[in-house]
Design a protein around this motif. Structure first.
Motif, PDB file in Angstrom:
ATOM      1  N   ARG A 194      22.079 -37.112   4.768  1.00  6.67           N
ATOM      2  CA  ARG A 194      20.986 -36.672   3.895  1.00  6.67           C
ATOM      3  C   ARG A 194      20.577 -35.241   4.226  1.00  6.67           C
ATOM      4  N   GLU A 228      20.490 -31.857   1.858  1.00  3.49           N
ATOM      5  CA  GLU A 228      19.322 -30.995   1.682  1.00  3.49           C
ATOM      6  C   GLU A 228      19.673 -29.538   1.962  1.00  3.49           C
ATOM      7  N   GLY A 230      21.763 -28.171  -0.889  1.00  6.43           N
ATOM      8  CA  GLY A 230      20.903 -27.918  -2.034  1.00  6.43           C
ATOM      9  C   GLY A 230      20.090 -26.649  -1.874  1.00  6.43           C
ATOM     10  N   GLU A 279      21.076 -31.378 -15.047  1.00 14.26           N
ATOM     11  CA  GLU A 279      20.461 -32.493 -14.310  1.00 14.26           C
ATOM     12  C   GLU A 279      21.211 -32.754 -12.999  1.00 14.26           C
ATOM     13  N   THR A 280      22.529 -32.695 -13.044  1.00 15.46           N
ATOM     14  CA  THR A 280      23.311 -32.881 -11.820  1.00 15.46           C
ATOM     15  C   THR A 280      23.007 -31.762 -10.832  1.00 15.46           C
ATOM     16  N   ARG A 291      20.262 -30.036 -10.634  1.00 14.78           N
ATOM     17  CA  ARG A 291      18.909 -30.270 -10.126  1.00 14.78           C
ATOM     18  C   ARG A 291      18.925 -31.314  -9.009  1.00 14.78           C
ATOM     19  N   LYS A 292      19.679 -32.384  -9.209  1.00 21.19           N
ATOM     20  CA  LYS A 292      19.754 -33.436  -8.192  1.00 21.19           C
ATOM     21  C   LYS A 292      20.422 -32.936  -6.915  1.00 21.19           C
ATOM     22  N   THR A 318      17.931 -30.602  -5.062  1.00 23.43           N
ATOM     23  CA  THR A 318      16.800 -31.299  -4.445  1.00 23.43           C
ATOM     24  C   THR A 318      17.238 -32.316  -3.396  1.00 23.43           C
ATOM     25  N   ARG A 356      18.921 -35.090  -3.941  1.00 26.96           N
ATOM     26  CA  ARG A 356      19.064 -36.460  -4.456  1.00 26.96           C
ATOM     27  C   ARG A 356      20.522 -36.861  -4.542  1.00 26.96           C
ATOM     28  N   ILE A 357      21.409 -35.889  -4.735  1.00 29.65           N
ATOM     29  CA  ILE A 357      22.848 -36.138  -4.607  1.00 29.65           C
ATOM     30  C   ILE A 357      23.247 -35.418  -3.326  1.00 29.65           C
TER      31      ILE A 357
END
Length: 92
Positions: free
Chosen positions: A11, A15, A18, A42-43, A45-46, A49, A51-52
């Motif tokens: 994770r 981060e 990103g 959207e991908t 953005r994820k 952030t 999230r992916i």
């Protein structure tokens, strides 16, 4: 299909990736960079952030190319983000 939960370090790497991509994007819009990389805004953005946290290699490669970075440069930016955030955590 059941996904295996990500570990803390996985994770964290997501981060950092990103944050490095967001920094490299600068004032360019998400839509502009995403279109150039062949992914959805959207991908992106994820990914930005966290999230992916583990995007596919071809996605990372396409984003690096859209941002005018080599994969080595992107890795260096991730390492820079780690040094910066580690220093901020230690100072806080």
């Amino acid at each position: 299909m059941v996904r295996i939960p990500l570990t803390g370090p996985e994770r964290r790497r997501g981060e950092l990736l990103g944050a490095a991509l967001r920094q490299a994007r600068g004032t360019r819009s998400m839509a502009e960079v995403a279109t150039a990389a062949g992914i959805s805004a959207e991908t992106l953005r994820k990914i930005e952030t966290g999230r992916i946290a583990t995007p596919a290699f071809f996605t990372v490669s396409a984003l690096a190319g859209a941002l005018g970075l080599s994969l080595d440069e992107l890795a260096a930016r991730c390492a820079e983000q780690e040094r910066w955030s580690s220093g901020a955590r230690l100072a806080g």
